[in-house]
Design a protein around this motif. Sequence first.
Motif, short mmCIF file in Angstrom:
data_model
loop_
_atom_site.label_atom_id
_atom_site.label_comp_id
_atom_site.label_asym_id
_atom_site.label_seq_id
_atom_site.Cartn_x
_atom_site.Cartn_y
_atom_site.Cartn_z
N GLU A 349 -83.37 40.49 -140.77
CA GLU A 349 -84.42 39.62 -141.28
C GLU A 349 -85.62 39.59 -140.33
OE1 GLU A 349 -83.33 35.78 -142.93
OE2 GLU A 349 -81.22 36.37 -142.89
N ILE A 350 -85.35 39.60 -139.04
CA ILE A 350 -86.43 39.58 -138.05
C ILE A 350 -87.33 40.79 -138.20
CG2 ILE A 350 -86.89 39.90 -135.57
CD1 ILE A 350 -84.49 37.96 -135.09
N MET A 351 -86.74 41.96 -138.33
CA MET A 351 -87.53 43.19 -138.43
C MET A 351 -88.31 43.28 -139.73
SD MET A 351 -85.27 46.10 -136.47
CE MET A 351 -83.79 45.87 -137.43
N ALA A 352 -87.84 42.57 -140.75
CA ALA A 352 -88.54 42.59 -142.04
C ALA A 352 -89.61 41.50 -142.14
CB ALA A 352 -87.54 42.43 -143.18
N ALA A 353 -89.60 40.55 -141.20
CA ALA A 353 -90.53 39.41 -141.26
C ALA A 353 -91.90 39.80 -140.71
CB ALA A 353 -89.96 38.23 -140.50
N SER A 354 -92.93 39.61 -141.50
CA SER A 354 -94.29 39.99 -141.08
C SER A 354 -94.94 38.95 -140.19
CB SER A 354 -95.17 40.25 -142.30
OG SER A 354 -95.26 39.09 -143.11
N ARG A 355 -94.51 37.70 -140.30
CA ARG A 355 -95.12 36.61 -139.52
C ARG A 355 -94.32 36.35 -138.25
NH1 ARG A 355 -94.70 31.93 -141.54
NH2 ARG A 355 -96.63 31.01 -140.77
N GLU A 357 -94.22 33.70 -136.56
CA GLU A 357 -93.60 32.37 -136.63
C GLU A 357 -92.23 32.44 -137.30
OE1 GLU A 357 -96.57 33.20 -137.66
OE2 GLU A 357 -98.04 31.98 -136.54
N ASP A 358 -92.12 33.25 -138.35
CA ASP A 358 -90.84 33.39 -139.04
C ASP A 358 -89.81 34.09 -138.15
OD1 ASP A 358 -91.92 32.21 -141.31
OD2 ASP A 358 -92.52 34.12 -142.18
N ARG A 359 -90.28 35.08 -137.40
CA ARG A 359 -89.36 35.76 -136.48
C ARG A 359 -88.90 34.81 -135.38
NH1 ARG A 359 -93.35 39.92 -137.08
NH2 ARG A 359 -94.13 39.61 -134.96
N SER A 360 -89.79 33.95 -134.92
CA SER A 360 -89.44 32.98 -133.88
C SER A 360 -88.34 32.04 -134.35
CB SER A 360 -90.69 32.19 -133.47
OG SER A 360 -90.38 31.25 -132.47
N ILE A 361 -88.41 31.61 -135.60
CA ILE A 361 -87.37 30.72 -136.16
C ILE A 361 -86.03 31.43 -136.18
CG2 ILE A 361 -86.60 29.57 -138.28
CD1 ILE A 361 -89.58 28.98 -138.86
N LEU A 362 -86.03 32.70 -136.57
CA LEU A 362 -84.78 33.47 -136.64
C LEU A 362 -84.20 33.71 -135.25
CD1 LEU A 362 -85.96 35.96 -139.39
CD2 LEU A 362 -84.05 34.35 -139.63
N PHE A 363 -85.07 33.97 -134.27
CA PHE A 363 -84.59 34.11 -132.90
C PHE A 363 -83.99 32.79 -132.40
CE2 PHE A 363 -87.50 37.88 -132.20
CZ PHE A 363 -86.49 38.75 -131.82
N SER A 364 -84.62 31.67 -132.77
CA SER A 364 -84.11 30.36 -132.35
C SER A 364 -82.74 30.09 -132.95
CB SER A 364 -85.09 29.26 -132.77
OG SER A 364 -86.32 29.38 -132.08
N GLU A 365 -82.52 30.55 -134.17
CA GLU A 365 -81.20 30.38 -134.80
C GLU A 365 -80.12 31.12 -134.01
OE1 GLU A 365 -81.49 31.65 -138.82
OE2 GLU A 365 -82.76 29.96 -139.46
N ILE A 366 -80.47 32.30 -133.52
CA ILE A 366 -79.50 33.06 -132.71
C ILE A 366 -79.19 32.31 -131.42
CG2 ILE A 366 -79.16 35.17 -131.38
CD1 ILE A 366 -80.83 36.64 -133.47
N GLU A 367 -80.24 31.85 -130.75
CA GLU A 367 -80.05 31.15 -129.49
C GLU A 367 -79.24 29.87 -129.70
OE1 GLU A 367 -83.02 29.28 -126.18
OE2 GLU A 367 -83.43 31.33 -126.85
N SER A 368 -79.52 29.15 -130.78
CA SER A 368 -78.77 27.93 -131.09
C SER A 368 -77.29 28.23 -131.30
CB SER A 368 -79.35 27.23 -132.32
OG SER A 368 -80.66 26.79 -132.08
N ARG A 369 -77.01 29.34 -131.98
CA ARG A 369 -75.62 29.74 -132.22
C ARG A 369 -74.91 30.01 -130.89
NH1 ARG A 369 -72.70 31.99 -136.63
NH2 ARG A 369 -70.68 32.71 -135.85
N LEU A 370 -75.57 30.70 -129.99
CA LEU A 370 -74.98 31.01 -128.69
C LEU A 370 -74.72 29.74 -127.87
CD1 LEU A 370 -77.16 34.11 -127.73
CD2 LEU A 370 -74.79 34.14 -128.54
N ILE A 371 -75.65 28.78 -127.97
CA ILE A 371 -75.50 27.52 -127.22
C ILE A 371 -74.40 26.66 -127.83
CG2 ILE A 371 -76.65 25.35 -126.61
CD1 ILE A 371 -79.25 27.00 -126.37
N GLU A 372 -74.38 26.56 -129.15
CA GLU A 372 -73.38 25.73 -129.83
C GLU A 372 -71.96 26.22 -129.59
OE1 GLU A 372 -74.64 25.87 -133.86
OE2 GLU A 372 -76.44 24.65 -133.51
N THR A 373 -71.80 27.53 -129.52
CA THR A 373 -70.46 28.10 -129.31
C THR A 373 -70.16 28.31 -127.82
OG1 THR A 373 -71.32 30.37 -129.52
CG2 THR A 373 -70.53 29.28 -131.54
N ASN A 374 -71.12 27.93 -126.96
CA ASN A 374 -70.96 28.13 -125.52
C ASN A 374 -70.54 29.56 -125.20
OD1 ASN A 374 -70.16 24.92 -125.76
ND2 ASN A 374 -71.28 25.43 -123.90
N ALA A 375 -71.19 30.51 -125.86
CA ALA A 375 -70.92 31.92 -125.60
C ALA A 375 -71.50 32.35 -124.25
CB ALA A 375 -71.50 32.78 -126.71
#
Length: 419
Positions: A349-355, A357-375
């Motif tokens: 989704e990140i590579m397909a997103a032209s904006r 801001e949209d890519r930033s949201i998707l990156f934040s979702e990844i980071e949140s997942r890593l923090i929530e799971t304490n990976a």
Amino acid sequence: MGTLAHYWEANENKTEWTFFLKKGILFHNGKELTATDIKYTFSLLLHPDFEQFWLVENIHFIECLNRYTIRFHLYKPNELFLQFLSFPALSVIPSGSTSYIGTGPFKVQTYNPNYIALEANPSYFEGRPFVDRIEILNVPREYEKEILADHTSIFVNTGEGSNHIGDPSHKLIKGTYEGSTLFTFNLGKKTVPQQNLFFRKAVHKLIDRKKLIADLGPPRMIPAANFDINDSLEMTFEKVDDEEIRVLLQAAGYRGESVQLFTYDRHQPDAEWIKQEAANYGVSFHVTILGWNEILKQENINQADCILFEAVWGENELSKLELYQSGFSFLRQHLNQETAEFIDRNMTEIMAASRREDRSILFSEIESRLIETNALVFLVHKNIESTFHPSIKGVQLNTRGNVDFKTIWIKPDLTEKGK
């Protein structure tokens, strides 16, 4: 790649990218760069055993439209393809070559893990460098003062401790890393205790990052809540109650099993500090210090329960993609399958997103997942220093802590006429 082309264009869905190359660009061996050289370079990289295969796996095929025009056809849209092509691992070499021959401002004369010698390329298409030769050394701490006695040296301190050369004639510049130190949990290793979420939470909470900075000092600067230093500056880091940590360890069923923490020499003080702090709660860390080439070996990555390293956002979005996708990434190799698949879906989704801001949201979702799971466990943000004689001009540090050699020049001593 961007500097090799004078113009480029892409189709609407970003699956076809066409580049129009500048004429007259010469490789270090005197051969002119053409589209054939680019196609040849990528033919060497389009193999799954290439450690940075994530950069090229989306390439379907490549067309040489004429001597100076080349087109990439992709399987899936990639709005970030220009950034991909700027990655050093995709540097173009001449057809038939496999050595360090490029088109850049410096030629590689000598290369080994601790010493690199570069010589100016007089035919560089963007102008000859100002200096004739650059030597890059990995300097042990005990030899730092000896190296700086040579007024043509630039010392970049990326290790531990503040600048301590003490020569008032030298200039000192400071920068800030974009990124943070952290350590992973190897969730692909089916052993306790790091597989237990309560254990991972306990380890995260027992690390007092303010105390880490106070005890070990510079270049540690700010406690890290995530990769973004600006986010960390807005966070408060209060010491966690000891009882909360003990409850988590009890819930994890922890029985004193040893946790194998691997790192390399520049992070040894942090690893030993973590070991000591964890011991206060009965958590046993065994620290293994390896050389950089050793820690990259697959058997060591697999054996480690945790790896302490530094993630640097030198190219921002591309650096994030590298951390989450690269075969060199400790984090990627320590993810469990579920989290890796989640990241891969977001990457598409990140590579397909032209904006952005949209890519930033998707990156934040990844980071949140890593923090929530304490990976992983974030530690601190660091600064970086460079020391050099004032006769050396044009020294600047980028966000990766590197110096742009092309802009450096040495001001001669004009009082010594005729020399």
